[in-house]
Design a protein around this motif. Structure first.
Motif, PDB file in Angstrom:
ATOM      1  N   VAL A  70     -68.477   7.249   1.396  1.00 52.58           N
ATOM      2  CA  VAL A  70     -68.003   6.113   0.845  1.00 52.58           C
ATOM      3  C   VAL A  70     -67.393   6.637  -0.614  1.00 52.58           C
ATOM      4  O   VAL A  70     -66.011   6.335  -0.628  1.00 52.58           O
ATOM      5  CB  VAL A  70     -68.825   4.775   0.650  1.00 52.58           C
ATOM      6  N   PHE A  71     -67.913   7.056  -1.355  1.00 48.13           N
ATOM      7  CA  PHE A  71     -67.733   7.506  -2.515  1.00 48.13           C
ATOM      8  C   PHE A  71     -66.179   8.411  -2.581  1.00 48.13           C
ATOM      9  O   PHE A  71     -65.230   8.268  -3.365  1.00 48.13           O
ATOM     10  CB  PHE A  71     -68.666   8.258  -3.436  1.00 48.13           C
ATOM     11  N   THR A  72     -66.441   9.287  -1.553  1.00 46.76           N
ATOM     12  CA  THR A  72     -65.388   9.975  -1.391  1.00 46.76           C
ATOM     13  C   THR A  72     -64.049   9.532  -0.766  1.00 46.76           C
ATOM     14  O   THR A  72     -63.101   9.779  -1.373  1.00 46.76           O
ATOM     15  CB  THR A  72     -65.675  11.420  -0.231  1.00 46.76           C
ATOM     16  N   VAL A  73     -64.127   8.544   0.201  1.00 48.38           N
ATOM     17  CA  VAL A  73     -62.869   7.768   0.604  1.00 48.38           C
ATOM     18  C   VAL A  73     -62.516   7.090  -0.767  1.00 48.38           C
ATOM     19  O   VAL A  73     -61.268   7.029  -1.087  1.00 48.38           O
ATOM     20  CB  VAL A  73     -63.425   6.848   1.672  1.00 48.38           C
ATOM     21  N   VAL A  74     -63.477   6.258  -1.375  1.00 46.41           N
ATOM     22  CA  VAL A  74     -62.996   5.412  -2.305  1.00 46.41           C
ATOM     23  C   VAL A  74     -62.315   6.037  -3.477  1.00 46.41           C
ATOM     24  O   VAL A  74     -61.350   5.759  -4.082  1.00 46.41           O
ATOM     25  CB  VAL A  74     -64.359   4.581  -2.880  1.00 46.41           C
ATOM     26  N   GLY A  75     -62.964   7.543  -3.712  1.00 43.66           N
ATOM     27  CA  GLY A  75     -62.382   8.147  -5.050  1.00 43.66           C
ATOM     28  C   GLY A  75     -61.272   8.841  -4.664  1.00 43.66           C
ATOM     29  O   GLY A  75     -60.957  10.049  -5.377  1.00 43.66           O
ATOM     30  N   ALA A 108     -54.370  11.856   2.476  1.00 47.39           N
ATOM     31  CA  ALA A 108     -55.202  11.550   3.232  1.00 47.39           C
ATOM     32  C   ALA A 108     -55.902  12.736   4.049  1.00 47.39           C
ATOM     33  O   ALA A 108     -57.112  12.735   4.334  1.00 47.39           O
ATOM     34  CB  ALA A 108     -54.529  10.642   4.404  1.00 47.39           C
ATOM     35  N   VAL A 109     -54.992  13.720   4.404  1.00 48.00           N
ATOM     36  CA  VAL A 109     -55.562  15.016   4.946  1.00 48.00           C
ATOM     37  C   VAL A 109     -56.482  15.424   4.186  1.00 48.00           C
ATOM     38  O   VAL A 109     -57.689  16.112   4.550  1.00 48.00           O
ATOM     39  CB  VAL A 109     -54.283  15.966   5.096  1.00 48.00           C
ATOM     40  N   LEU A 110     -56.373  15.719   2.920  1.00 48.03           N
ATOM     41  CA  LEU A 110     -57.138  16.135   1.794  1.00 48.03           C
ATOM     42  C   LEU A 110     -58.400  15.153   1.773  1.00 48.03           C
ATOM     43  O   LEU A 110     -59.486  16.018   1.806  1.00 48.03           O
ATOM     44  CB  LEU A 110     -56.570  16.067   0.339  1.00 48.03           C
ATOM     45  N   VAL A 111     -58.509  14.078   1.815  1.00 51.88           N
ATOM     46  CA  VAL A 111     -59.678  13.302   1.720  1.00 51.88           C
ATOM     47  C   VAL A 111     -60.338  13.459   2.937  1.00 51.88           C
ATOM     48  O   VAL A 111     -61.744  13.622   2.988  1.00 51.88           O
ATOM     49  CB  VAL A 111     -59.344  11.709   1.648  1.00 51.88           C
ATOM     50  N   ILE A 153     -62.056  16.963   2.761  1.00 54.27           N
ATOM     51  CA  ILE A 153     -63.209  16.894   1.753  1.00 54.27           C
ATOM     52  C   ILE A 153     -64.500  16.032   2.405  1.00 54.27           C
ATOM     53  O   ILE A 153     -65.575  16.352   2.356  1.00 54.27           O
ATOM     54  CB  ILE A 153     -62.834  16.130   0.356  1.00 54.27           C
ATOM     55  N   LEU A 154     -64.063  14.869   3.051  1.00 55.13           N
ATOM     56  CA  LEU A 154     -65.135  14.073   3.591  1.00 55.13           C
ATOM     57  C   LEU A 154     -65.858  14.808   4.730  1.00 55.13           C
ATOM     58  O   LEU A 154     -67.120  14.730   4.595  1.00 55.13           O
ATOM     59  CB  LEU A 154     -64.247  12.757   4.157  1.00 55.13           C
ATOM     60  N   ILE A 155     -65.236  15.503   5.571  1.00 53.12           N
ATOM     61  CA  ILE A 155     -66.091  16.411   6.429  1.00 53.12           C
ATOM     62  C   ILE A 155     -66.913  17.351   5.922  1.00 53.12           C
ATOM     63  O   ILE A 155     -67.960  17.426   6.407  1.00 53.12           O
ATOM     64  CB  ILE A 155     -65.049  17.061   7.391  1.00 53.12           C
ATOM     65  N   TRP A 156     -66.411  17.896   4.940  1.00 53.94           N
ATOM     66  CA  TRP A 156     -67.216  19.136   4.115  1.00 53.94           C
ATOM     67  C   TRP A 156     -68.416  18.246   3.421  1.00 53.94           C
ATOM     68  O   TRP A 156     -69.462  18.732   3.278  1.00 53.94           O
ATOM     69  CB  TRP A 156     -66.117  19.647   3.129  1.00 53.94           C
ATOM     70  N   ARG A 173     -78.111  19.490   2.465  1.00 51.92           N
ATOM     71  CA  ARG A 173     -78.990  19.343   1.384  1.00 51.92           C
ATOM     72  C   ARG A 173     -80.085  18.113   1.020  1.00 51.92           C
ATOM     73  O   ARG A 173     -80.465  17.883   0.139  1.00 51.92           O
ATOM     74  CB  ARG A 173     -78.301  19.446   0.102  1.00 51.92           C
ATOM     75  N   GLY A 174     -79.841  17.448   2.172  1.00 49.87           N
ATOM     76  CA  GLY A 174     -80.981  16.094   2.247  1.00 49.87           C
ATOM     77  C   GLY A 174     -80.095  15.337   1.202  1.00 49.87           C
ATOM     78  O   GLY A 174     -81.039  14.257   0.799  1.00 49.87           O
ATOM     79  N   ALA A 175     -79.037  15.140   0.840  1.00 49.21           N
ATOM     80  CA  ALA A 175     -78.412  13.936  -0.049  1.00 49.21           C
ATOM     81  C   ALA A 175     -78.255  12.899   0.683  1.00 49.21           C
ATOM     82  O   ALA A 175     -78.001  12.882   2.036  1.00 49.21           O
ATOM     83  CB  ALA A 175     -77.008  14.670  -0.769  1.00 49.21           C
ATOM     84  N   ASN A 176     -77.692  11.718   0.179  1.00 52.25           N
ATOM     85  CA  ASN A 176     -77.469  10.661   0.947  1.00 52.25           C
ATOM     86  C   ASN A 176     -76.066  10.807   1.443  1.00 52.25           C
ATOM     87  O   ASN A 176     -74.966  10.324   0.801  1.00 52.25           O
ATOM     88  CB  ASN A 176     -77.507   9.298  -0.058  1.00 52.25           C
ATOM     89  N   THR A 177     -76.026  10.860   2.865  1.00 52.41           N
ATOM     90  CA  THR A 177     -74.462  11.355   3.230  1.00 52.41           C
ATOM     91  C   THR A 177     -73.563  10.048   3.387  1.00 52.41           C
ATOM     92  O   THR A 177     -72.379  10.123   2.891  1.00 52.41           O
ATOM     93  CB  THR A 177     -74.755  11.892   4.712  1.00 52.41           C
TER      94      THR A 177
END
Ligand SMILES: [Zn+2]
Ligand SMILES: [Zn+2]
Length: 140
Positions: free
Chosen positions: A30-35, A4-7, A10-13, A21-25
């Protein structure tokens, strides 16, 4: 617990980096949390734009400045490198007559009134076809 801490880290980063970078935050969050963080992070590293928005901006700015410089120098060259073919006096490209000897450097398009080189057969501004004027000596 460790995951959970790691996610979270990573999520914050990811949120920071995607917005830089103008990517879809939202999608990446969501992808980060799910994955569970790690896999999405690796995928993100593979597909992310290598340049940040600032880099893009700097790139674009550099290009614009370069273009501007180039056209400015072209303008300067054009302004400075002309000489009257008759007397050699320096003339500006927009001059119609040589200020030193009165030689006609340009003619004027009879259709649109823009300056033309004396040897042009048609006007680059409006396409008007110009008959070559007779040699002036014969008229006098
Ligand atoms: Zn001249
Ligand atoms: Zn014209």
């Amino acid at each position: 617990m460790g995951t959970a801490v790691l996610v979270a880290v990573i999520l914050i980063w990811i949120i920071k980096d995607t917005s830089r970078r103008g990517a879809n935050t939202l999608v990446w969050s969501v992808f980060t949390v799910v994955g569970l963080g790690l896999l999405p992070l690796i995928v993100y590293f593979l597909v992310r734009d290598p340049l940040t928005l600032d880099d893009h901006m700097a790139d674009k700015l550099n290009n614009d400045v370069l273009k501007l410089e180039r056209s400015y120098y072209a303008f300067l060259m054009d302004e400075q490198d002309r000489k009257c073919p008759v007397c050699g006096h320096e003339v500006k490209s927009r001059y119609r007559f040589c200020p030193a000897c009165g030689n006609e450097l340009h003619t004027v398009c009879p259709a649109c009134g823009e300056l033309m080189e004396t040897n042009w057969k048609s006007c680059p501004h409006c396409g008007h076809k110009v008959e070559q004027p007779e040699v002036k000596g014969e008229l006098v």
